[in-house]
Scaffold this motif. Structure first.
Motif, PDB file in Angstrom:
ATOM      1  N   TRP A  13       0.801  -1.225   0.000  1.00  0.00           N
ATOM      2  CA  TRP A  13       0.000   0.000   0.000  1.00  0.00           C
ATOM      3  C   TRP A  13       0.832   1.272   0.000  1.00  0.00           C
ATOM      4  O   TRP A  13       0.295   2.365  -0.169  1.00  0.00           O
ATOM      5  CB  TRP A  13      -0.954   0.003   1.185  1.00  0.00           C
ATOM      6  N   GLY A  14       2.132   1.163   0.191  1.00  0.00           N
ATOM      7  CA  GLY A  14       2.984   2.346   0.137  1.00  0.00           C
ATOM      8  C   GLY A  14       2.897   3.060  -1.204  1.00  0.00           C
ATOM      9  O   GLY A  14       3.147   4.265  -1.294  1.00  0.00           O
ATOM     10  N   VAL A  15       2.530   2.305  -2.246  1.00  0.00           N
ATOM     11  CA  VAL A  15       2.367   2.898  -3.575  1.00  0.00           C
ATOM     12  C   VAL A  15       1.325   4.008  -3.547  1.00  0.00           C
ATOM     13  O   VAL A  15       1.466   5.032  -4.225  1.00  0.00           O
ATOM     14  CB  VAL A  15       1.975   1.808  -4.603  1.00  0.00           C
ATOM     15  N   MET A  16       0.278   3.820  -2.751  1.00  0.00           N
ATOM     16  CA  MET A  16      -0.800   4.809  -2.694  1.00  0.00           C
ATOM     17  C   MET A  16      -0.309   6.154  -2.157  1.00  0.00           C
ATOM     18  O   MET A  16      -0.831   7.211  -2.528  1.00  0.00           O
ATOM     19  CB  MET A  16      -1.948   4.289  -1.835  1.00  0.00           C
ATOM     20  N   LEU A  17       0.711   6.130  -1.293  1.00  0.00           N
ATOM     21  CA  LEU A  17       1.232   7.367  -0.722  1.00  0.00           C
ATOM     22  C   LEU A  17       1.871   8.261  -1.782  1.00  0.00           C
ATOM     23  O   LEU A  17       2.043   9.465  -1.560  1.00  0.00           O
ATOM     24  CB  LEU A  17       2.264   7.047   0.362  1.00  0.00           C
ATOM     25  N   SER A  18       2.212   7.682  -2.926  1.00  0.00           N
ATOM     26  CA  SER A  18       2.843   8.470  -3.996  1.00  0.00           C
ATOM     27  C   SER A  18       1.905   9.544  -4.533  1.00  0.00           C
ATOM     28  O   SER A  18       2.349  10.464  -5.227  1.00  0.00           O
ATOM     29  CB  SER A  18       3.281   7.553  -5.144  1.00  0.00           C
ATOM     30  N   VAL A  19       0.621   9.444  -4.212  1.00  0.00           N
ATOM     31  CA  VAL A  19      -0.327  10.452  -4.685  1.00  0.00           C
ATOM     32  C   VAL A  19       0.002  11.818  -4.090  1.00  0.00           C
ATOM     33  O   VAL A  19      -0.288  12.859  -4.712  1.00  0.00           O
ATOM     34  CB  VAL A  19      -1.778  10.033  -4.341  1.00  0.00           C
ATOM     35  N   ILE A  20       0.644  11.842  -2.917  1.00  0.00           N
ATOM     36  CA  ILE A  20       0.971  13.121  -2.263  1.00  0.00           C
ATOM     37  C   ILE A  20       1.987  13.921  -3.078  1.00  0.00           C
ATOM     38  O   ILE A  20       1.720  15.073  -3.439  1.00  0.00           O
ATOM     39  CB  ILE A  20       1.459  12.887  -0.821  1.00  0.00           C
ATOM     40  N   PRO A  21       3.182  13.356  -3.391  1.00  0.00           N
ATOM     41  CA  PRO A  21       4.118  14.130  -4.219  1.00  0.00           C
ATOM     42  C   PRO A  21       3.588  14.421  -5.614  1.00  0.00           C
ATOM     43  O   PRO A  21       3.912  15.462  -6.193  1.00  0.00           O
ATOM     44  CB  PRO A  21       5.373  13.251  -4.276  1.00  0.00           C
ATOM     45  N   VAL A  22       2.760  13.521  -6.155  1.00  0.00           N
ATOM     46  CA  VAL A  22       2.185  13.764  -7.483  1.00  0.00           C
ATOM     47  C   VAL A  22       1.300  15.006  -7.464  1.00  0.00           C
ATOM     48  O   VAL A  22       1.403  15.882  -8.335  1.00  0.00           O
ATOM     49  CB  VAL A  22       1.383  12.535  -7.972  1.00  0.00           C
ATOM     50  N   LEU A  23       0.417  15.106  -6.466  1.00  0.00           N
ATOM     51  CA  LEU A  23      -0.473  16.257  -6.363  1.00  0.00           C
ATOM     52  C   LEU A  23       0.309  17.547  -6.123  1.00  0.00           C
ATOM     53  O   LEU A  23       0.013  18.594  -6.723  1.00  0.00           O
ATOM     54  CB  LEU A  23      -1.487  16.048  -5.232  1.00  0.00           C
ATOM     55  N   LEU A  24       1.324  17.478  -5.242  1.00  0.00           N
ATOM     56  CA  LEU A  24       2.121  18.668  -4.951  1.00  0.00           C
ATOM     57  C   LEU A  24       2.927  19.101  -6.168  1.00  0.00           C
ATOM     58  O   LEU A  24       3.008  20.302  -6.483  1.00  0.00           O
ATOM     59  CB  LEU A  24       3.058  18.396  -3.765  1.00  0.00           C
ATOM     60  N   TYR A  25       3.521  18.145  -6.859  1.00  0.00           N
ATOM     61  CA  TYR A  25       4.386  18.437  -8.005  1.00  0.00           C
ATOM     62  C   TYR A  25       3.586  18.986  -9.185  1.00  0.00           C
ATOM     63  O   TYR A  25       3.834  20.094  -9.673  1.00  0.00           O
ATOM     64  CB  TYR A  25       5.121  17.168  -8.393  1.00  0.00           C
ATOM     65  N   GLU A  26       2.608  18.203  -9.636  1.00  0.00           N
ATOM     66  CA  GLU A  26       1.818  18.628 -10.794  1.00  0.00           C
ATOM     67  C   GLU A  26       0.960  19.850 -10.461  1.00  0.00           C
ATOM     68  O   GLU A  26       0.837  20.760 -11.281  1.00  0.00           O
ATOM     69  CB  GLU A  26       0.934  17.475 -11.276  1.00  0.00           C
ATOM     70  N   GLY A  27       0.380  19.863  -9.268  1.00  0.00           N
ATOM     71  CA  GLY A  27      -0.430  21.009  -8.872  1.00  0.00           C
ATOM     72  C   GLY A  27       0.395  22.270  -8.773  1.00  0.00           C
ATOM     73  O   GLY A  27      -0.043  23.352  -9.189  1.00  0.00           O
ATOM     74  N   GLY A  28       1.602  22.153  -8.223  1.00  0.00           N
ATOM     75  CA  GLY A  28       2.485  23.306  -8.110  1.00  0.00           C
ATOM     76  C   GLY A  28       2.872  23.870  -9.466  1.00  0.00           C
ATOM     77  O   GLY A  28       2.852  25.093  -9.677  1.00  0.00           O
ATOM     78  N   ILE A  29       3.212  22.968 -10.397  1.00  0.00           N
ATOM     79  CA  ILE A  29       3.573  23.416 -11.751  1.00  0.00           C
ATOM     80  C   ILE A  29       2.387  24.083 -12.431  1.00  0.00           C
ATOM     81  O   ILE A  29       2.527  25.128 -13.078  1.00  0.00           O
ATOM     82  CB  ILE A  29       4.079  22.231 -12.596  1.00  0.00           C
ATOM     83  N   ALA A  30       1.208  23.477 -12.294  1.00  0.00           N
ATOM     84  CA  ALA A  30       0.012  24.031 -12.923  1.00  0.00           C
ATOM     85  C   ALA A  30      -0.292  25.435 -12.409  1.00  0.00           C
ATOM     86  O   ALA A  30      -0.610  26.348 -13.187  1.00  0.00           O
ATOM     87  CB  ALA A  30      -1.183  23.105 -12.693  1.00  0.00           C
ATOM     88  N   LEU A  31      -0.180  25.621 -11.099  1.00  0.00           N
ATOM     89  CA  LEU A  31      -0.460  26.937 -10.517  1.00  0.00           C
ATOM     90  C   LEU A  31       0.606  27.963 -10.903  1.00  0.00           C
ATOM     91  O   LEU A  31       0.289  29.109 -11.240  1.00  0.00           O
ATOM     92  CB  LEU A  31      -0.554  26.819  -8.989  1.00  0.00           C
ATOM     93  N   LEU A  32       1.863  27.542 -10.862  1.00  0.00           N
ATOM     94  CA  LEU A  32       2.942  28.464 -11.231  1.00  0.00           C
ATOM     95  C   LEU A  32       2.915  28.817 -12.717  1.00  0.00           C
ATOM     96  O   LEU A  32       3.299  29.921 -13.107  1.00  0.00           O
ATOM     97  CB  LEU A  32       4.296  27.849 -10.871  1.00  0.00           C
ATOM     98  N   SER A  33       2.464  27.871 -13.532  1.00  0.00           N
ATOM     99  CA  SER A  33       2.498  28.089 -14.984  1.00  0.00           C
ATOM    100  C   SER A  33       1.566  29.208 -15.433  1.00  0.00           C
ATOM    101  O   SER A  33       1.714  29.739 -16.532  1.00  0.00           O
ATOM    102  CB  SER A  33       2.130  26.796 -15.718  1.00  0.00           C
ATOM    103  N   THR A  34       0.617  29.577 -14.590  1.00  0.00           N
ATOM    104  CA  THR A  34      -0.274  30.678 -14.953  1.00  0.00           C
ATOM    105  C   THR A  34       0.490  31.996 -15.053  1.00  0.00           C
ATOM    106  O   THR A  34       0.041  32.934 -15.706  1.00  0.00           O
ATOM    107  CB  THR A  34      -1.414  30.826 -13.926  1.00  0.00           C
TER     108      THR A  34
END
Length: 235
Positions: free
Chosen positions: A151-172
């Motif tokens: 189940w540790g694989v599921m924890l990877s959703v945290i860096p994914v959301l932070l990484y992609e979300g951060g880029i998306a917000l900054l890209s504006t």
């Protein structure tokens, strides 16, 4: 909605992981063979990413500086301690590899052109097609990884959301800070450098090596600074 693609990607990883947890009654030999197949595929993906580089010296310098920084920060050890803590709290005595699942899945899902380009498309153009496509791919990868790494694989959703979300917000606002020409080169070199880390993951999965991949993560930060200086010098 700027973060729509990022959220879909996160949901895809969670769903794939949940399904994988229900399919954990797979024989050990089947899991071993499956992991070998994943290791080979991951290695090939990394190699294809890595050979796209046009500035191999920049990649090498980024890996060197990143390795020094990662070892100094002891990132691998910190990830392992976090995984051990979570394992002690939630595994209920069962043998699992929380930290391995978390690190492996995080690197596979975060590193690559689709994560960067998809997040940029979401923020700049409001186009989420790339991230939605990535969500479908990641959900299947998460399913398979969870059946073998837990189940540790599921924890990877945290860096994914932070990484992609951060880029998306900054890209504006990114077009006001960084020229498009530099961004195009940066994405290529960042993806290529990330490809080397993906190759290391594949070799670790195959038990050929034991590379401390987490300690190489800072190289993805150094790539931007080194590439900027490299281009400024006109090399």
């Amino acid at each position: 909605m700027i973060l729509f693609g990022t959220l879909v990607n996160g949901i895809g990883i969670i769903l794939g992981s949940l399904i994988g947890l229900f399919l954990n009654k797979i024989p050990e030999k089947t899991k071993e063979t499956t992991m070998n197949g994943i290791g080979l595929a991951v290695t090939l993906i990394g190699l294809r990413m890595a050979i796209e580089t046009d500035q191999i010296i920049v990649m090498l310098l980024s890996l060197l500086f990143g390795a020094f920084a990662g070892e100094w920060l002891q990132l691998e050890e910190r990830f392992e301690k976090l995984g051990a803590f979570l394992e002690s709290k939630f595994s209920k005595g069962k043998q699992s590899s929380v930290s391995e699942g978390f690190i492996t899945a995080s690197l596979i899902f975060v590193i690559g052109a689709m994560a960067v380009v998809g997040a940029l498309d979401s923020g700049i153009r409001g186009d989420h097609d790339v991230l939605v496509t990535k969500a479908i791919i990641d959900s299947f990868v998460a399913l398979v990884l969870t059946t073998t790494l837990g189940w540790g694989v599921m924890l990877s959703v945290i860096p994914v959301l932070l990484y992609e979300g951060g880029i998306a917000l900054l890209s504006t606002q990114i077009h006001n800070w960084i020229p498009q020409d530099f961004m195009d080169v940066f994405i290529v070199e960042m993806t290529a450098t990330g490809g080397i880390l993906i190759v290391a993951i594949g070799l670790n999965i195959l038990h050929i090596t034991k590379v401390r991949v987490a300690n190489l993560l800072p190289s993805l930060l150094f790539i931007g600074f080194i590439l900027y200086g490299w281009l400024k010098l006109g090399i």
